[in-house]
Design a protein around this motif. Structure first.
Motif, PDB file in Angstrom:
ATOM      1  N   LEU A 183       0.876  -1.174   0.000  1.00 28.54           N
ATOM      2  CA  LEU A 183       0.000   0.000   0.000  1.00 28.54           C
ATOM      3  C   LEU A 183       0.914   1.225   0.000  1.00 28.54           C
ATOM      4  CD1 LEU A 183      -2.594  -1.154   2.716  1.00 28.54           C
ATOM      5  CD2 LEU A 183      -2.664  -1.514   0.228  1.00 28.54           C
ATOM      6  N   LEU A 184       1.013   1.876  -1.131  1.00 26.80           N
ATOM      7  CA  LEU A 184       2.010   2.948  -1.327  1.00 26.80           C
ATOM      8  C   LEU A 184       1.315   4.305  -1.517  1.00 26.80           C
ATOM      9  CD1 LEU A 184       4.208   1.011  -3.936  1.00 26.80           C
ATOM     10  CD2 LEU A 184       4.404   0.993  -1.437  1.00 26.80           C
ATOM     11  N   GLY A 185       1.808   5.322  -0.775  1.00 27.94           N
ATOM     12  CA  GLY A 185       1.338   6.689  -0.952  1.00 27.94           C
ATOM     13  C   GLY A 185       0.024   6.950  -0.255  1.00 27.94           C
ATOM     14  N   VAL A 186      -0.519   8.127  -0.526  1.00 28.39           N
ATOM     15  CA  VAL A 186      -1.775   8.572   0.079  1.00 28.39           C
ATOM     16  C   VAL A 186      -2.648   9.141  -1.023  1.00 28.39           C
ATOM     17  CG1 VAL A 186      -0.711   9.019   2.326  1.00 28.39           C
ATOM     18  CG2 VAL A 186      -0.774  10.845   0.592  1.00 28.39           C
ATOM     19  N   GLU A 187      -3.892   9.328  -0.686  1.00 27.46           N
ATOM     20  CA  GLU A 187      -4.813   9.921  -1.639  1.00 27.46           C
ATOM     21  C   GLU A 187      -4.344  11.349  -2.004  1.00 27.46           C
ATOM     22  OE1 GLU A 187      -7.169   8.915  -3.353  1.00 27.46           O
ATOM     23  OE2 GLU A 187      -7.962   7.118  -2.431  1.00 27.46           O
ATOM     24  N   PRO A 188      -4.499  11.697  -3.223  1.00 28.06           N
ATOM     25  CA  PRO A 188      -5.218  10.982  -4.299  1.00 28.06           C
ATOM     26  C   PRO A 188      -4.280  10.120  -5.157  1.00 28.06           C
ATOM     27  CG  PRO A 188      -4.764  13.206  -5.037  1.00 28.06           C
ATOM     28  CD  PRO A 188      -4.153  13.103  -3.676  1.00 28.06           C
ATOM     29  N   ARG A 189      -3.015   9.911  -4.698  1.00 21.81           N
ATOM     30  CA  ARG A 189      -2.065   9.194  -5.538  1.00 21.81           C
ATOM     31  C   ARG A 189      -1.632   7.863  -4.909  1.00 21.81           C
ATOM     32  NH1 ARG A 189       2.531  13.239  -7.563  1.00 21.81           N
ATOM     33  NH2 ARG A 189       2.914  11.383  -8.833  1.00 21.81           N
ATOM     34  N   GLN A 190      -2.472   7.288  -4.087  1.00 17.89           N
ATOM     35  CA  GLN A 190      -2.104   6.021  -3.446  1.00 17.89           C
ATOM     36  C   GLN A 190      -2.249   4.854  -4.435  1.00 17.89           C
ATOM     37  OE1 GLN A 190      -4.612   5.156  -0.114  1.00 17.89           O
ATOM     38  NE2 GLN A 190      -6.533   5.233  -1.272  1.00 17.89           N
ATOM     39  N   VAL A 191      -1.418   3.854  -4.229  1.00 16.38           N
ATOM     40  CA  VAL A 191      -1.391   2.681  -5.114  1.00 16.38           C
ATOM     41  C   VAL A 191      -1.342   1.424  -4.239  1.00 16.38           C
ATOM     42  CG1 VAL A 191      -0.065   1.415  -6.864  1.00 16.38           C
ATOM     43  CG2 VAL A 191      -0.244   3.930  -6.968  1.00 16.38           C
TER      44      VAL A 191
END
Length: 460
Positions: free
Chosen positions: A376-384
């Motif tokens: 679970l990488l990154g945070v909204e709005p660019r999380q993947v």
């Protein structure tokens, strides 16, 4: 005057002849039994030359009379005649051996011939005898033994004219061994799921000519014992009262029916009960990490040496990433795989960089321990969110964070067991050895650890 002289001379000579023969001599003739009587006093008779038959004619049935007369050999009943008595063969003289015609016109004694008899033979144990003429002289007695006995000694005894038997009493000795018949050999199939069989048999049949109790001995296990696979020899020995011996044996063969050896599936393994492929054995199929079983889970070895069902296959596990909820995603791993969820605020986070390198090196070891990595990488709005290069829907990512209570503010690594339970959290980068040790100590059972020992070298 001359005539008178002659007469007196003759009378004196006759009296002298009589008294010269009146003494009996005891004989040891085996046929004669002498009865001694007091010696009679003889007087000179008044001779009557006109009557030469002075005593009755002497006869001896079954015997012989030999006489001598003072007158002539034709006057055997005249006064002064002496007769010797004897018996025929087979007869014994009872009375005087010799008698004399007395002046009383009687013989000086009596005698008769009695038939000779031997004593009655005693009964012989375990045998019998047959005689040609009972206990009489010349009777021939032949001994016979009952079946199973042998004659030791004289087979024939003959009654002798002296009243005794020839030889000695024989015996019937037991030289014949007893008879024994063992049960027939047996072939027993091992019980389902076992490598042994319990076998029963009847007591051997024994007999002996003596009809007495026999001593039976066994060499080997008792009837009803449990026998392992193979051929077992049971021996019996029997002894009769004379210690004659007989023996017999039979075999017990325990057969373990076996099915053809099974091969583990490609990308999988088996765990089998009993001896893996014997009758009644059950084999359970498992697949390696990342693979799913297609087909039956267990197969059983049947009595006809065939396996039930068809062998299953281990197919590559297909992870569906196009699901819309975290629950749908987690259900695919339930009771199949463990999860290592790695969360980072961004891919540039130093902890993530370090951890990512270590995870790449530990990828094979994690697979052997049934661990799938979810990032679970990154945070909204660019999380993947991704699994083995496949991406997750943003709703699934949010759902995972909520279920596992994962913050987006810092680096976190969560280890989830096969039941979906959060078992351990790592806030700092952790090397592969620490991860492996924790998984083996707390998440893997004994069987998994044993299988791991045979496959851990695959990652070197």
């Amino acid at each position: 005057m001359a005539k008178l002289y002659i007469i007196l001379f003759f009378e004196a000579h006759f009296v002298s002849w009589i008294f010269g023969h009146n003494t009996e001599v005891t004989s040891h003739d085996p046929y004669n039994e002498v009865v001694h009587e007091e010696e009679e006093v003889y007087y000179t008779p008044q001779l009557d030359y006109n009557d030469p038959r002075w005593c009755r004619t002497l006869t001896l049935p079954n015997g012989d009379v030999s006489c001598s007369s003072p007158r002539s050999r034709h006057h055997y009943s005249s006064l002064g005649t002496r007769c010797e008595l004897s018996c025929d063969r087979g007869y014994k003289l009872v009375g005087r051996l010799s008698v004399q015609c007395m002046s009383t016109r009687r013989w000086s004694g009596t005698a008769h011939c009695r038939k000779v008899r031997c004593h009655v033979l005693p009964v012989i144990q375990h045998g019998t005898f047959h005689c040609s003429d009972g206990v009489m002289v010349d009777s021939r007695c032949e001994y016979l033994c009952h079946p199973g006995y042998q004659l030791e000694g004289d087979r024939v005894r003959i009654c002798q004219d002296g009243g005794s038997w020839t030889g000695a009493e024989p015996v019937c000795a037991d030289h014949e061994p007893p008879k024994i018949k063992c049960p027939t050999s047996k072939v027993k199939v091992a019980e389902p799921g076992k490598l042994t069989a319990q076998v029963y048999w009847d007591r051997p049949h024994t007999s002996d000519t003596s009809g007495k109790t026999l001593d039976l001995m066994r060499v080997g296990p008792l009837s009803g014992s449990t026998f392992a696979e193979g051929i077992h020899i049971i021996r019996y020995r029997v002894y009769d009262q004379a210690r004659n011996r007989a023996a017999c044996k039979f075999t017990i063969q325990v057969e373990v029916r076996k099915c053809p050896a099974l091969k583990p599936p490609l990308h999988g393994y088996m765990t089998c009960s009993s001896d893996k492929n014997n009758y009644g054995a059950t084999c359970e199929y498992q697949c390696d990490s990342g693979y799913e079983r297609s087909g039956t889970i267990t197969r059983v070895c049947r009595f006809d040496r065939s396996w039930s069902d068809e062998p299953p296959q281990c197919l590559l596990m297909q992870i569906k990433t196009d699901v819309k909820t975290a629950a749908a995603l987690l259900d695919q791993f339930y009771e199949k795989r463990r999860l290592l969820v790695v969360s980072t605020p961004n891919v540039a986070h130093p902890y993530y960089k370090i951890q990512n390198v270590m995870l790449q090196k530990a990828n094979c070891g994690l697979d052997l321990r049934h661990v799938t990595v979810i990032e679970l990488l990154g945070v909204e709005p660019r999380q993947v969110g991704r699994i083995k290069g496949q991406y997750l829907d943003s709703q699934v990512i949010e759902g995972l964070r909520q279920v596992l209570h994962i913050s987006t503010s810092y680096f976190t690594m969560v280890l989830v067991d096969e039941d979906g339970v959060d078992r351990e959290r790592f806030m700092n980068p952790t090397n592969s050895m620490e991860l492996y040790a924790y998984i083996e100590d707390y998440l893997m059972d004994e069987d998994e650890r044993e299988r791991l020992e045979t496959t851990r070298d695959m990652c070197e």
